[in-house]
Design an enzyme around this catalytic site. Sequence first.
Site, mmCIF file in Angstrom:
data_model
loop_
_atom_site.group_PDB
_atom_site.id
_atom_site.type_symbol
_atom_site.label_atom_id
_atom_site.label_comp_id
_atom_site.label_asym_id
_atom_site.label_seq_id
_atom_site.Cartn_x
_atom_site.Cartn_y
_atom_site.Cartn_z
ATOM 1 N N ASN A 1 2.787 4.690 -10.363
ATOM 2 C CA ASN A 1 1.557 4.630 -11.168
ATOM 3 C C ASN A 1 0.303 4.498 -10.307
ATOM 4 O OD1 ASN A 1 -0.100 3.684 -13.687
ATOM 5 N ND2 ASN A 1 -0.247 1.986 -12.226
ATOM 6 N N ASN B 1 0.882 -1.159 0.000
ATOM 7 C CA ASN B 1 0.000 0.000 0.000
ATOM 8 C C ASN B 1 0.922 1.212 0.000
ATOM 9 O OD1 ASN B 1 -1.599 2.183 0.636
ATOM 10 N ND2 ASN B 1 -2.831 1.094 2.135
ATOM 11 N N VAL B 2 0.910 1.987 -1.064
ATOM 12 C CA VAL B 2 1.899 3.075 -1.201
ATOM 13 C C VAL B 2 1.697 4.191 -0.174
ATOM 14 C CG1 VAL B 2 2.363 2.674 -3.661
ATOM 15 C CG2 VAL B 2 0.548 4.295 -2.994
ATOM 16 N N TYR C 1 -8.525 15.050 -6.660
ATOM 17 C CA TYR C 1 -7.715 14.358 -7.675
ATOM 18 C C TYR C 1 -6.875 15.361 -8.467
ATOM 19 C CZ TYR C 1 -6.677 11.134 -11.529
ATOM 20 O OH TYR C 1 -6.040 10.353 -12.461
ATOM 21 N N ILE D 1 -8.178 7.408 -20.238
ATOM 22 C CA ILE D 1 -7.756 6.092 -20.733
ATOM 23 C C ILE D 1 -8.795 5.060 -20.295
ATOM 24 C CG2 ILE D 1 -5.872 4.381 -20.727
ATOM 25 C CD1 ILE D 1 -4.948 7.149 -21.688
ATOM 26 N N ALA E 1 -5.912 18.392 -7.599
ATOM 27 C CA ALA E 1 -4.848 18.953 -6.758
ATOM 28 C C ALA E 1 -3.722 17.940 -6.577
ATOM 29 C CB ALA E 1 -5.423 19.361 -5.405
ATOM 30 N N SER E 2 -4.097 16.673 -6.413
ATOM 31 C CA SER E 2 -3.071 15.639 -6.189
ATOM 32 C C SER E 2 -2.159 15.510 -7.410
ATOM 33 C CB SER E 2 -3.724 14.289 -5.860
ATOM 34 O OG SER E 2 -4.270 13.660 -7.010
ATOM 35 N N LYS E 3 -2.731 15.600 -8.611
ATOM 36 C CA LYS E 3 -1.920 15.399 -9.808
ATOM 37 C C LYS E 3 -1.061 16.637 -10.105
ATOM 38 C CE LYS E 3 -3.140 11.155 -10.649
ATOM 39 N NZ LYS E 3 -2.185 10.066 -10.436
ATOM 40 N N SER F 1 -1.758 13.615 -14.556
ATOM 41 C CA SER F 1 -2.981 13.537 -15.370
ATOM 42 C C SER F 1 -3.157 14.843 -16.135
ATOM 43 C CB SER F 1 -4.207 13.318 -14.482
ATOM 44 O OG SER F 1 -5.393 13.458 -15.254
#
Length: 258
Positions: A92, A65-66, A160, A193, A162-164, A146
Site C-alpha cells: 500500500n 522504508n520499502v 505517478y 480518496i 507510470a508507476s501505477k 490507481s
Amino acid sequence: MTTGRLAGKVCLITGAASGMGAEATVRFAREGARVVACDMNLEAARRVVQTAQAAGGQSIAVAMNVAKEDEVKEGIKAAVKAYGKIDVLYNNAGVFPSDDHSVIDTEEKVWDTVLAVNVKGVYLVCKHGIPELLANGGGSIINIASFVALVGCSVPQDAYTASKGAVIALTKSLAVQYGPRGIRSNAICPGPIETPLLTQWLLKEPAEKAKRLNRIPMGRFGKSEDIVNMALYLACDESRWTNGAALVVDGGITSNYF
Ligand SMILES: NC(=O)c1ccc[n+]([C@@H]2O[C@H](COP(=O)([O-])OP(=O)(O)OC[C@H]3O[C@@H](n4cnc5c(N)ncnc54)[C@H](O)[C@@H]3O)[C@@H](O)[C@H]2O)c1
C-alpha cells in the site's frame, strides 16, 4: 481475536501509518488478523497499532522504508519472528509528490523517488515476502495501483501514472507465475480518496477540488474504508478464485465520458 473474516491470518501492510494503510491495519485486526504494520514513520505506525490493539486486535509496528532492500528484508524477518508466518502481503505504501508533472517538466530526482517507492517497493516486498507465502502453502498479494493508470489526465502526474501502470503489469505477471503455487495476486485501482496524500495539497484549493468532484458520478470523494472493504475481500478466502485482477473502486470516475 479468533473470529472474523481474517481469523488465523498474518497480514503485512506497508504504508500502515496513514490513510488507507492505517484504516486497513485497524480493520484487518478487528477481523481477526495479526497485522504487521510497516511504515517509514515508525512513531505514527505505533499509534495506529495502539488503536488496533485498543479495539481488541493483534498488531505490531515495524520500521520499513520499502525502497530499501535491507529494511524490507529485516521487516519480513520481524513479521515471521513475531507471528510465525505471513499469509497476506498488502503493498500500500506510495508517494504522490506535488512536483510530479508532465514528463517535460518533471525533475529526474522526482521521477526516481516515485518509481523507487511505488514500483521498486512492491518488487522488494514481493521478493522477500513471496518465499514466506510459499513456505506457508500460498496466500494473497494485494497491490495498490490507481485509477490514473487506466485513463489519461489533463493535469498530469506522469511519474505517478507510470508507476501505477507498472504495479498493474507486475501484479498480472505474479498472478500467472505464482497462481499455480497457491498465491493469488491482485491490484486495486482506487479513485480519489480523502486521505492526507490528496488532502494535503491537491484538494486544498476549492477550484481544484470542485474540478475533480465534478467527474465522480457518486458525487463524493472516496473514503479509506471504501478501498479497505475491497482489500478485505482480497485478503480473506472469499477471493480464492480472484487472481490477476485490477479491481477498480472509484465511484465511477473512469466510466465518465461527460
Ligand atoms: N488517496 C488517493 O486518492 C489515492 C488514489 C489512488 C491510489 N492511492 C494509493 O494508495 C496508497 C495509499 O495512499 P494514501 O492515500 O493512504 O496515502 P497516505 O499519504 O495517507 O499514506 C501513505 C503512507 O505510506 C508511507 N510511506 C511513504 N513512503 C514510504 C516508504 N518509502 N516506505 C514505507 N512507507 C512509506 C507514509 O509514511 C504514509 O504513512 C498509495 O499507494 C497511493 O498511491 C491513493
